[in-house]
Scaffold this active site. Sequence first.
Site, short mmCIF file in Angstrom:
data_model
loop_
_atom_site.label_atom_id
_atom_site.label_comp_id
_atom_site.label_asym_id
_atom_site.label_seq_id
_atom_site.Cartn_x
_atom_site.Cartn_y
_atom_site.Cartn_z
N LYS A 199 0.84 -1.21 0.00
CA LYS A 199 0.00 0.00 0.00
C LYS A 199 0.88 1.26 0.00
O LYS A 199 2.10 1.18 0.12
CB LYS A 199 -0.96 -0.05 1.18
CG LYS A 199 -1.94 -1.24 1.10
CD LYS A 199 -3.03 -1.03 0.05
CE LYS A 199 -3.71 -2.30 -0.44
NZ LYS A 199 -4.46 -3.08 0.50
C1 LIG Z 1 -5.55 -4.22 0.80
C2 LIG Z 1 -7.02 -3.97 0.84
C3 LIG Z 1 -7.79 -4.20 1.99
C4 LIG Z 1 -7.28 -4.94 3.19
O1 LIG Z 1 -6.17 -4.39 3.76
P1 LIG Z 1 -5.41 -5.24 4.90
O2 LIG Z 1 -4.60 -4.19 5.60
O3 LIG Z 1 -4.57 -6.24 4.18
O4 LIG Z 1 -6.42 -5.86 5.77
C5 LIG Z 1 -9.11 -3.81 1.99
N1 LIG Z 1 -9.68 -3.25 0.90
C6 LIG Z 1 -8.99 -3.04 -0.23
C7 LIG Z 1 -9.69 -2.40 -1.39
C8 LIG Z 1 -7.64 -3.42 -0.30
O5 LIG Z 1 -6.98 -3.26 -1.45
#
Ligand SMILES: *Cc1c(COP(=O)(O)O)cnc(C)c1O
Length: 415
Positions: free
Chosen positions: A189
């Site tokens: 991210k």
């Molecule tokens: C990565 C992601 C999540 C979940 O994030 P985590 O921190 O891995 O729980 C939720 N929604 C979207 C759209 C994502 O891309």
Amino acid sequence: MVRGYLPFAVPFIGEEEIAEVVEALKSGWITTGPRTHQFEEDFASYIGCKHAVAVNSCTAALHLALYAIGLKRGEKVITTPLTFAATAEVIHYFGAHPVFVDVDPVSLNIDPEKIRQRLEKPVPKERVRAIIPVHLGGWPCDMDAILVLAANHGLRVVEDAAHALPAKYKGRMMGTIGDITAFSFYANKNITTGEGGMATTDNDEYAETMRIMRLHGISKDAWKRYTARGNWHYEIHKPGFKYNLTDVAAAMGIHQLRKCDQFYRRRENIAHLYHEGLSNVDEIAVPAWSFDSAGDQQKGLEHSWHLYVIRLNLKKLKIPRGEFIDDLKKRGIGTSVHFIPLHMHPFYRKKYRYKPEDFPHAQKAFEEIISLPIYPKMTDDDVRYVVSSVKETVRAHRKSHPIGFTPYEEAEAVP
Ligand SMILES: *Cc1c(COP(=O)(O)O)cnc(C)c1O
């Protein structure tokens, strides 16, 4: 020169993060403590929200958010099919049900008009409680329209902003708009703590509930119990969860957050380079985002450029999307697809009897989309290599004109 493989995503971890993690390890306090508290304060001031509650994933933040708004068994939550598993799985944690509505064909975000149509044709006895908009790739959803619908129908708005740090909607940071917003610090991210997440809200009650529930429903966290100023006594108020963030992870987060603007500028810069390089290739469409900075500033919209998604014009190509991806991989480029729509997965097909064509825009987009690599560690040369490889792949697989067919421009030139 032989190029190495260019992965789809690589985190940018600097010396500051490494030094702070080492400090945390040496400090004798490695779980939730002073660094997590600092990360929360820094995050809240960066976003401009009242509360930031640190947790160990965005999924946990979404779960706690739905808990805080009081989602109940049998109720429904409206969301997009074009998202990651987490967005809708948390709804099932409550014995509640997601209701998908289709996406806008341009932004690929949930279409408020489709939400309106769904709300105005209610199923008897159903109780819709909330909307979870997802800012896909970091392109802000049409929040004004969503907030009006929510107000008119008494719904809460929980935003999945996993991609949307630091996106802006009409001059406002994501994380200051809906009732609660969930961010992700997963490895790929825009900023990362390895695994981690944050829930932001201006609502004191929601924040308090999420703080208590992230650590077993206990009235005081360990930091308050085991330090010199704390005491041993605690009370369980609810059967909570184990969702707290560690100080080791927060140590990374503190420094990642300080670099967030710098990361963002580089992502935006790469998006510009892709636009320049690819917008005149007929066989693909680049994101229809306006790079007219005067216009953008007027509207106050900022894409976080978590993803750069191109769409193939399959009518003009001889190969489907999957083979295009394989071809790029052979050229040493990692790409991805965001996402396989949820309603096309076995669980959703079986449980809700969804058919692929139930959400035609999401289905069509799925067949055409490819996410290109976009991250601060990429060099300009990497970006140029991706552009030239995409163009070469197009050239290798474009449909030639059928025999006897004269392209329009040439036909015009004939006297
Ligand atoms: C990565 C992601 C999540 C979940 O994030 P985590 O921190 O891995 O729980 C939720 N929604 C979207 C759209 C994502 O891309």
